[in-house]
Write a protein that holds these residues in place. Structure first.
Motif, PDB file in Angstrom:
ATOM      1  N   ARG A  42       8.737  -4.899  -3.375  1.00  0.00           N
ATOM      2  CA  ARG A  42       7.700  -4.147  -2.669  1.00  0.00           C
ATOM      3  C   ARG A  42       8.211  -3.646  -1.330  1.00  0.00           C
ATOM      4  N   GLU A  64       6.115  -2.349   2.176  1.00  0.00           N
ATOM      5  CA  GLU A  64       4.800  -2.162   2.785  1.00  0.00           C
ATOM      6  C   GLU A  64       4.954  -1.313   4.044  1.00  0.00           C
ATOM      7  N   GLU A  97      -7.611  -5.687  -0.257  1.00  0.00           N
ATOM      8  CA  GLU A  97      -6.529  -6.553  -0.723  1.00  0.00           C
ATOM      9  C   GLU A  97      -6.009  -6.062  -2.069  1.00  0.00           C
ATOM     10  N   GLY A  98      -5.225  -4.986  -1.997  1.00  0.00           N
ATOM     11  CA  GLY A  98      -4.619  -4.439  -3.194  1.00  0.00           C
ATOM     12  C   GLY A  98      -5.321  -3.229  -3.759  1.00  0.00           C
ATOM     13  N   ASP A 149      -3.748   0.598  -3.785  1.00  0.00           N
ATOM     14  CA  ASP A 149      -2.417   0.354  -3.208  1.00  0.00           C
ATOM     15  C   ASP A 149      -2.471   0.118  -1.704  1.00  0.00           C
ATOM     16  N   ASN A 169      -3.235  -2.799   1.341  1.00  0.00           N
ATOM     17  CA  ASN A 169      -3.216  -4.253   1.479  1.00  0.00           C
ATOM     18  C   ASN A 169      -3.509  -4.693   2.908  1.00  0.00           C
ATOM     19  N   VAL A 222       1.172  -0.040  -0.094  1.00  0.00           N
ATOM     20  CA  VAL A 222       2.132  -0.828  -0.865  1.00  0.00           C
ATOM     21  C   VAL A 222       2.895   0.092  -1.815  1.00  0.00           C
ATOM     22  N   ARG A 253       5.129   0.004  -4.809  1.00  0.00           N
ATOM     23  CA  ARG A 253       5.432  -0.986  -5.850  1.00  0.00           C
ATOM     24  C   ARG A 253       6.638  -0.513  -6.670  1.00  0.00           C
ATOM     25  N   ARG A 313       1.069  -5.236 -10.778  1.00  0.00           N
ATOM     26  CA  ARG A 313      -0.320  -5.696 -10.796  1.00  0.00           C
ATOM     27  C   ARG A 313      -0.508  -6.881 -11.736  1.00  0.00           C
ATOM     28  N   VAL A 327       0.624  -9.989  -9.966  1.00  0.00           N
ATOM     29  CA  VAL A 327      -0.379 -10.442  -9.002  1.00  0.00           C
ATOM     30  C   VAL A 327      -1.504 -11.184  -9.714  1.00  0.00           C
TER      31      VAL A 327
END
Length: 575
Positions: free
Chosen positions: A265, A267, A509-510, A513, A515, A534, A536, A543, A546
Motif C-alpha cells: 500500500r 497512503e 475507514e477504507g 479508498d 482511510n 489508499v 492498493r 479488500r 482486510v
C-alpha cells in the motif's frame, strides 16, 4: 509565600512514587496556588501471589517492548519524594502525630496517591475533599496496569481522570475525565502518553478552583463529566492468563499488518471537494471529487477563502524528499477544477494548517509552527500569494492548529497543546481569549484543557455558524492520527465555562479508498476536506485481505479458536 494558597495533604504508601507523580508535585509547587502542609504515610496492602506473578510478567513485557520500540517506561520509574518536601510535616496513619496534624492543619484538599480506599477521618479533614486518580476504569487506582486492558482488547482510547471524595458520599464526584489514544503497536508508548499527561490533571484543576471559586468549579466539573460518559468500575484483574494470550497475539498481528501496508500500500493525503448542503452532517462527505497530487507529495489542511467573487484554497503541501511542509494556494474554478498550486510561505521548519482571518479589512494568517515553539502571525500584502511575518502571538509553546473565533465581543483562540514530549499533541484542547486578535497578551481559560479527548480535542478547521449556532470541527485521533472528523456544537463559551456537544462524526475507514480525514474547509458553495487516499497495489485482493484480518481479529472468534484448539491438540497427539 503561601498567602491565599490552598493547604494540601499528600497521602502515599512510601517514600517512592512514580516519576509522573513526582512531576505533578513539582507542577503544584511551581504554581504558587498550593502548599503541601503534610505528608501522610500508609502501609501498603500485602499483595497476593497472583498479583506478584502479574507484576513479574508485566516487567518482562515492558522490558521487551522497550527494546523492540526503543521506548522504556520512564513514567513509572520509582522516584523519592523527599527532595520536594523541605520542612513539610510527616506522619503515619493512626499515630498520635497524625491525629494532631489533622486537627490543626485546616486542610483545603487531600491528594491521595495510595491504591487504598480513602479514610473517613482524612475525608472529613479536607474542605474540598480527597482527590484521587483513576486509570483505565473507575475501579483502577494504581498505574501498574494502565493501558494493558485497552491494548489487549484493541480499544482505541484509554480512560483516566480525577475523582473527589467528600463527607457523606458513597460514590465519588468526578472532577476531570480524559482519554488517551491507545498505541496500536507498543504498550509502552501508550503508557508513556497517558501517565505523563496525567501529571497536569490535579495542578490544572486546583488552578481552576483557585480562579473561579468552589461553586463554579464543581458546576463545571458536573457538566464536563457526564455520568453517561463514564464506564462502570471493573474489579477484574487487568492482567490475567487470557489477557496475556491476547497481548502475545497482538504483537505479531501488528507486525504483519505493518509489513503488509509497507509492501502493498501507499497512503497519501489528498484534497476532496463537493458542494455540501448541510455541512453539520459529515455523512454527506462521501463520494467527493478527488484532487490527487503528484505521488512525490501530499496536500492537507485545506482552508477556503472567498475573495472578490473567487474561491481560493490554502493548504499544506509536503514534498517527501524535503520532509517538512510549506504552505500553498490555488484558485477553485467554477467547473470544479483548480489552478496550479503556488507556494506562498516556506520556512526551515514545518508549516501546516494555514488559518486565515480578516481583521480591520486586512487578511492575516496563523500557520501551525509548533516545531518552532511559536504561534506566528502573518499579514497579507498582496492577496493571495504574498504574506509577511507580523509577530509572534505566543512563544515558548508547542501549539498545534490555532483557530480563532470572534464571539460575544472577544477573540477566542482554540489550539491543541502538549506539556510533555512523551504526550500526544492531539488530545488536549486549550482555549485563550483577548479583546484584540493581534495582541500578544492572550489570557488562558481556567478550564484548560477545555476538551481532553483523543477523539474530539484537536481543531480540524474554521469554526462556522449556521442558524445562529456555532460549530467547531475537530479531529478524531483515537487509535491513529487523522482517523476522522467531528462537528461539535458549542453550547457555552464565556470566561469561566466552555461546553460543547458532538453532533456528527465521520470515520472513512477504507470507504472509497479513503482511510482518514482531519481538516474541514467550509466554503460557499464548495467546501474542501482532506483525506488519506489508499493506493492498493494488490487491487481487489487487498479488500479481501482486510476482511480476512477483521474476521480473525474478532475477540469472540479468537477465544473460540483457542478453546477449539485444545481438543484438536489431543486428537493430534493420540494419532
Amino acid at each position: 509565600m503561601f498567602v491565599n494558597a490552598f493547604r494540601a495533604a499528600l497521602v502515599v504508601e512510601g517514600e517512592y512514587i512514580s516519576a509522573w507523580q513526582y512531576r505533578m508535585l513539582e507542577r503544584l509547587q511551581a504554581s504558587g496556588n498550593v502548599h503541601i502542609a503534610m505528608v501522610i504515610f500508609r502501609q501498603p496492602v500485602a499483595t497476593a501471589w497472583l498479583q506478584r506473578f502479574n507484576a513479574s510478567w508485566l516487567s518482562v513485557l515492558h522490558y521487551f517492548d522497550g527494546k523492540l520500540f526503543k521506548c522504556p517506561v520512564t513514567a513509572q520509574r520509582p522516584t523519592s519524594l523527599l527532595a520536594l518536601l523541605g520542612d513539610t510535616h510527616l506522619c503515619d496513619v493512626g499515630s498520635r502525630r497524625y491525629q494532631h496534624l489533622l486537627a490543626q492543619q485546616a486542610l483545603d484538599v487531600v491528594i491521595d496517591l495510595s491504591a487504598q480506599a480513602p479514610l473517613p477521618d482524612i475525608i472529613a479533614a479536607a474542605k474540598y475533599g480527597v482527590w484521587r486518580y483513576f486509570y483505565g476504569h473507575l475501579g483502577d487506582k494504581t498505574d501498574s496496569y494502565v493501558g494493558i486492558r485497552e491494548y489487549a482488547g484493541q480499544q482505541s482510547e484509554m480512560l483516566s481522570g480525577v475523582e473527589c471524595w467528600r463527607v457523606g458520599q458513597t460514590i465519588p464526584d468526578y472532577l476531570f475525565l480524559a482519554t488517551t489514544s491507545t498505541d496500536m503497536a507498543s504498550i509502552n508508548r501508550g503508557i508513556e502518553h497517558s501517565l505523563w499527561k496525567m501529571a497536569d490533571f490535579i495542578p490544572q484543576r486546583l488552578h481552576e478552583l483557585f480562579q473561579v471559586g468552589e461553586c463554579i468549579f464543581f458546576s463545571n466539573a458536573k457538566q464536563r463529566v457526564q455520568p453517561t460518559t463514564l464506564m462502570p468500575p471493573q474489579h477484574k484483574p487487568s492482567s490475567s492468563f487470557l489477557m496475556s494470550l491476547k497481548i502475545l497475539w497482538r504483537y505479531p498481528n501488528n507486525f504483519l499488518n505493518k509489513l503488509f501496508i509497507a509492501l502493498f500500500r501507499d497512503e497519501q493525503w489528498i484534497l476532496l471537494t463537493k458542494a455540501i448542503g448541510d455541512v453539520t452532517d459529515l455523512g454527506t462527505l462521501e463520494h467527493l471529487h478527488k484532487w490527487i497530487p503528484p505521488r512525490d507529495r501530499f496536500w492537507a489542511d485545506p482552508f477556503v477563502v472567498e475573495h472578490e467573487g473567487e474561491q481560493y484554497v490554502f493548504f499544506e503541501e509536503l514534498l517527501y524528499a524535503r520532509g517538512i511542509g510549506h504552505l500553498a494556494c490555488m484558485r477553485l474554478n467554477s467547473d470544479g477544477s483548480h489552478s496550479e498550486p503556488v507556494t506562498i510561505l516556506e520556512k526551515p521548519y514545518h508549516l501546516s494548517y494555514p488559518f486565515i482571518f480578516k481583521y480591520q479589512g486586512i487578511y492575516y494568517m496563523i500557520p501551525e509552527t509548533a516545531s518552532n515553539h511559536t504561534i506566528e502571525l502573518y499579514r497579507c500584502e498582496a492577496f493571495p500569494f504574498r504574506w509577511v511575518f507580523e509577530k509572534n502571538l505566543m512563544e515558548g509553546v508547542e501549539a498545534y492548529d490555532a483557530t480563532l473565533l470572534e464571539y460575544d465581543g472577544r477573540w477566542w483562540m482554540f489550539t491543541s497543546m502538549r506539556q510533555h514530549q512523551s504526550c500526544s499533541p492531539s488530545e488536549s484542547l486549550y482555549l485563550f481569549h483577548t479583546d484584540d486578535p493581534l495582541s500578544t497578551q492572550w489570557q488562558a481559560h481556567p478550564q484548560n484543557p477545555v476538551v481532553a479527548s483523543a477523539a474530539h480535542a484537536r481543531p480540524a478547521g474554521r469554526i462556522f455558524t449556521k442558524a445562529g449556532k456555532w460549530y467547531r470541527p475537530s479531529q478524531n485521533c483515537a487509535g491513529t492520527y487523522g482517523r476522522g472528523l467531528n462537528v461539535n456544537l458549542i453550547q457555552q463559551l464565556d470566561q469561566h465555562t466552555y461546553r460543547e456537544e458532538t453532533i456528527s462524526s465521520y470515520l472513512p475507514e477504507g470507504q472509497n479508498d479513503m482511510n482518514g480525514m482531519h481538516t474541514l474547509g467550509v466554503g460557499t458553495p464548495v467546501s474542501v476536506v482532506d483525506a488519506v487516499h489508499v493506493h492498493r497495489r494488490l487491487g481487489p485482493l487487498d479488500r479481501w485481505v482486510v476482511k480476512l484480518n477483521c474476521f480473525f481479529n474478532r475477540p469472540i472468534l479468537k477465544t473460540r479458536y483457542a478453546l477449539a484448539a485444545i481438543p484438536l491438540a489431543f486428537l493430534w497427539f493420540d494419532t
